[in-house]
Write an enzyme that holds these catalytic residues in place. Structure first.
Site: not given
Lengths: 325, 325
Positions: A16, A200, A204
């Site tokens: 990223v 994960d 979120k």
């Protein structure tokens, strides 16, 4: 006379970070127009400045991350992990410097305390990229629906497990083989626990739930079940009932003991074929938000990837700069 | 000591206006928390103040719209039509007062000049509700993708015509009967020209295209073809090819004569069954945005309705108040 460029500190040069650095420079004119002033990439903090990074000017690499943060007008944190990311973000916020981060686990675990620091200093803290990359779910929950009452959020928010489940459901690949194929294709990390066990997805949905209802929600509150213990018999049974197994993350309001509560869950669910959550293929993510006045909103797109996350990071960067005094 | 309430002037008490008035009062606490200060509905401008409006306190109705605008801290325009809406919005903006509007035709026809006034006075002009009600497409194009490069936008953005086309495609209803049924159920206006000829869709795609690329795009630029001249033979042929006819609005970049241009079109298209645009049923709207880094984003939901549009209007109201100095 053009205004002074704003100094952007980039912390991290992984997938990223490298994409963000490349786009910050490649889209300099577009970003200057959108921000109302030019941006300057002041430096990229890395652990080893001697190792070259794809598309990043070696001159910009630095290991002196505190000096970089202290000289910046905006900080972009894409290094991941809890420390030193947390300390550095807090350092910037205390100086009143806005921070953009794509660090999902940090926000899930320490978001409320970072928001308290941000609010105290009047600095913005932005993390669209932490949840489903460029699928603009944070903006929708936090801003677009700010005048509405969200009643539930549910989604397929982990692309890696969806890739596995889709291989099993549509290609008939045995479950363990599908896990192996997803690993070989780079959809799963070397240690796939975070994806397969729903950690994960849990991070979120915690971030989304907290934002939607402004109530305390912690990772420990998530009723969490991963997909690792599913068997081929489970998939055969689901198919025989005309359903599709998906790893679904969901959040909804409840009242228990007269108290307003938020429930959060991540678990495999057998869904009817025509459910919007059943229809996402490969690594695509989808979220369905129900609100009292808006009705049902569905947002769908790539929920991961370097460029996709960088898109969200740059969107937040423009947002952060526009709201500077 | 709680801060002074902000005075909100509401112009119009039709379907959207009445819903907005009701929600402004019913959600007073939530809106105060989201805005950081309480809102007060200062008045509702109507043509005939003696006629009662569902859910609106008759004491708030007024015909003195200029006095209402001049005494307001924020103006919400949901009266529709070009005049007097345009003059009133401009009057507020010139005083530096932010305006929220759901007036699609006004923004499509006069948006650029209103933006010039807003920018000159440093006042916000917000119109999420003008395009697809609460489907947050304006926020995504204008803010979330501000650091990205949008390459195309396409969608099914008119619920009335989609209701008709879906009746034909899935229920086998002859086209003219489907138009009549949609009219009887209130999906089409008494004069259905704006829907059937694609004028409504054209206004929406013009607003989106202008926002995405910050280039001049006018209603006259739209390559527009409605659905009124379609015949049952057209639908039979589409079905025979395994396709579905949808009224598609689209916008994309092109280069002609060395100039950066924007192309905009509204026309019936026979789409493969698995196209995201082919899958929306009844009056649901969908838009697919392609951006260089974010990839393909899909946004879907109810694109019309009083409460749905009021949700977008209230979201914009919070946005407008949050950005007040």
């Amino acid at each position: 006379m053009s205004p002074q460029p704003l100094r952007v500190a980039l912390l991290g040069a992984g997938t990223v970070g490298a994409a963000t650095a490349r786009l910050l420079q490649g889209r300099a004119d577009l970003l200057a127009a959108r921000c109302g002033r030019p941006l300057e990439l002041a430096g990229v903090a890395v652990r080893d400045a001697s190792r070259p990074r794809d598309g990043v000017d070696p001159q910009l690499l630095t290991t002196d991350v505190e000096a970089l943060v202290d000289g910046a007008d905006v900080v972009v944190e894409v290094m991941g992990g809890i420390e030193p990311a947390r300390t550095l973000i807090e350092r910037a916020l205390r100086r009143g410097v806005p921070v953009v981060t794509a660090n999902k686990q940090l926000i899930a675990q320490r978001g409320p305390e970072l928001h308290a620091v941000a609010d105290g200093a009047g600095a913005g803290l932005h993390y669209e990229g932490a949840v489903m990359a460029a699928v603009p779910v944070m903006a929708v929950v936090r801003e677009s629906l700010a005048g509405d009452e969200i009643t539930s959020i549910s989604g397929v928010v982990n692309g890696s497990t969806n890739y596995v489940l889709d291989l099993v459901a549509r290609k008939g690949v045995p479950f363990q083989d599908a896990v192996r194929q997803a690993g070989e294709l780079g959809y799963l990390e070397a240690d796939p626990t975070e994806d397969l066990e729903g950690l994960d997805a849990a991070a979120k949905i915690v971030i989304l739930a907290r934002t939607a209802w402004d109530l305390p929600v912690a990772l420990e509150d998530v009723q969490r079940q991963g997909i690792s213990r599913l068997t081929d018999a489970d998939f055969r049974q689901a198919a025989a009932h005309g359903t599709v197994v998906k790893l679904v993350a969901s959040a909804w309001r409840s009242r228990a003991g007269g108290l307003d509560r938020v429930e959060v869950a991540v678990r495999p669910v057998a869904l009817p074929q025509d459910d919007p959550l059943a229809q996402v293929r490969e690594s695509v993510n989808v979220v369905v938000i129900e609100a009292r006045s808006a009705g049902t909103l569905r947002l769908q797109g790539a929920g991961a990837g370097g460029d996709e996350t960088a898109s969200a990071v740059l969107g937040d960067l423009v947002r952060a700069v526009r709201s500077l005094p």
